[in-house]
Design an enzyme around this catalytic site. Sequence first.
Site, PDB file in Angstrom:
ATOM      1  N   LEU A  79       0.802  -1.142  -0.013  1.00  0.00           N
ATOM      2  CA  LEU A  79       0.057   0.069   0.074  1.00  0.00           C
ATOM      3  C   LEU A  79       0.978   1.364  -0.012  1.00  0.00           C
ATOM      4  O   LEU A  79       0.461   2.344   0.149  1.00  0.00           O
ATOM      5  CB  LEU A  79      -0.986   0.050   1.228  1.00  0.00           C
ATOM      6  CG  LEU A  79      -1.894  -1.317   1.158  1.00  0.00           C
ATOM      7  CD1 LEU A  79      -2.769  -1.255   2.501  1.00  0.00           C
ATOM      8  CD2 LEU A  79      -2.814  -1.240   0.164  1.00  0.00           C
ATOM      9  N   CYS A  80       2.113   0.973  -0.272  1.00  0.00           N
ATOM     10  CA  CYS A  80       3.101   2.044  -0.135  1.00  0.00           C
ATOM     11  C   CYS A  80       2.849   3.002  -1.663  1.00  0.00           C
ATOM     12  O   CYS A  80       3.223   2.057  -2.407  1.00  0.00           O
ATOM     13  CB  CYS A  80       4.367   1.798   0.089  1.00  0.00           C
ATOM     14  SG  CYS A  80       5.671   3.103   0.502  1.00  0.00           S
ATOM     15  N   HIS A  81       2.771   4.199  -1.747  1.00  0.00           N
ATOM     16  CA  HIS A  81       3.042   4.777  -3.156  1.00  0.00           C
ATOM     17  C   HIS A  81       4.443   4.698  -3.505  1.00  0.00           C
ATOM     18  O   HIS A  81       5.391   5.184  -3.079  1.00  0.00           O
ATOM     19  CB  HIS A  81       2.680   6.406  -2.827  1.00  0.00           C
ATOM     20  CG  HIS A  81       1.260   6.698  -2.169  1.00  0.00           C
ATOM     21  ND1 HIS A  81       1.072   6.765  -1.000  1.00  0.00           N
ATOM     22  CD2 HIS A  81       0.220   6.998  -3.013  1.00  0.00           C
ATOM     23  CE1 HIS A  81      -0.509   6.955  -1.011  1.00  0.00           C
ATOM     24  NE2 HIS A  81      -0.688   7.087  -2.229  1.00  0.00           N
ATOM     25  N   MET A 116       8.979   5.154   4.571  1.00  0.00           N
ATOM     26  CA  MET A 116       9.003   3.613   4.383  1.00  0.00           C
ATOM     27  C   MET A 116      10.332   3.353   3.564  1.00  0.00           C
ATOM     28  O   MET A 116      10.973   2.444   3.679  1.00  0.00           O
ATOM     29  CB  MET A 116       7.587   3.228   3.888  1.00  0.00           C
ATOM     30  CG  MET A 116       6.677   3.067   4.619  1.00  0.00           C
ATOM     31  SD  MET A 116       6.844   2.302   6.040  1.00  0.00           S
ATOM     32  CE  MET A 116       6.937   0.612   5.562  1.00  0.00           C
ATOM     33  N   GLU A 117      10.699   4.470   2.633  1.00  0.00           N
ATOM     34  CA  GLU A 117      11.884   4.115   1.623  1.00  0.00           C
ATOM     35  C   GLU A 117      13.184   4.339   2.716  1.00  0.00           C
ATOM     36  O   GLU A 117      14.005   3.306   2.343  1.00  0.00           O
ATOM     37  CB  GLU A 117      11.694   5.254   0.770  1.00  0.00           C
ATOM     38  CG  GLU A 117      10.796   5.241  -0.151  1.00  0.00           C
ATOM     39  CD  GLU A 117       9.470   5.533   0.067  1.00  0.00           C
ATOM     40  OE1 GLU A 117       8.589   5.382  -0.882  1.00  0.00           O
ATOM     41  OE2 GLU A 117       8.937   6.147   1.159  1.00  0.00           O
ATOM     42  N   ASP A 131      23.658 -11.506   4.548  1.00  0.00           N
ATOM     43  CA  ASP A 131      23.951 -12.626   3.401  1.00  0.00           C
ATOM     44  C   ASP A 131      25.605 -12.867   3.168  1.00  0.00           C
ATOM     45  O   ASP A 131      25.921 -13.767   2.797  1.00  0.00           O
ATOM     46  CB  ASP A 131      23.225 -11.977   2.121  1.00  0.00           C
ATOM     47  CG  ASP A 131      23.630 -12.851   0.946  1.00  0.00           C
ATOM     48  OD1 ASP A 131      23.297 -14.071   1.077  1.00  0.00           O
ATOM     49  OD2 ASP A 131      24.006 -12.450   0.095  1.00  0.00           O
TER      50      ASP A 131
END
Length: 170
Positions: A79-81, A116-117, A131
């Site tokens: 739901l993130c633009h 969010m980014e 990793d």
Amino acid sequence: MIDHALALTHIDERGAARMVDVSEKPVTLRVAKASGLVIMKPSTLRMISDGAAAKGDVMAAARIAGIAAAKRTGDLIPLCHPLGLDAVSVTITPCEPDRVKILATTTTLGRTGVEMEALTAVSVAALTIYDMCKAVDRAMEISQIVLQEKSGGRSGVYRRSASDLACQSR
């Protein structure tokens, strides 16, 4: 009882998930900073700092992975633009004796924030470190991924306390 539908912007009046309509919001400068830690054996930190990892330059790979992830956040978080980011920086700092601190800063001129980014950049940079080093240290811990600050938009400025910005143990 709290009516979460009123408090959560991604939930409509029926309780269904939705992408928020930001078309009426003004375009403003949006900046966010997030940070996180990867805790490891001191020998793993020395290996990273000395550039001796078998898979190559761990910090360079993690920086690039974090930047790439920030640019793909709209693809990863449903739901993130999708945003056109104007700048992304990821710094990785060794913190003796047993951790690295990751700090990501994201910037855009837009109608919605870039928190969010920044959080995605830190998360993927941390996963990349894991990793690349898991062959020598499977006990590494990704920890304390948090929003440090954000500015721009209707909700104003948020800053986590300054003491939380340093490389430190829990």
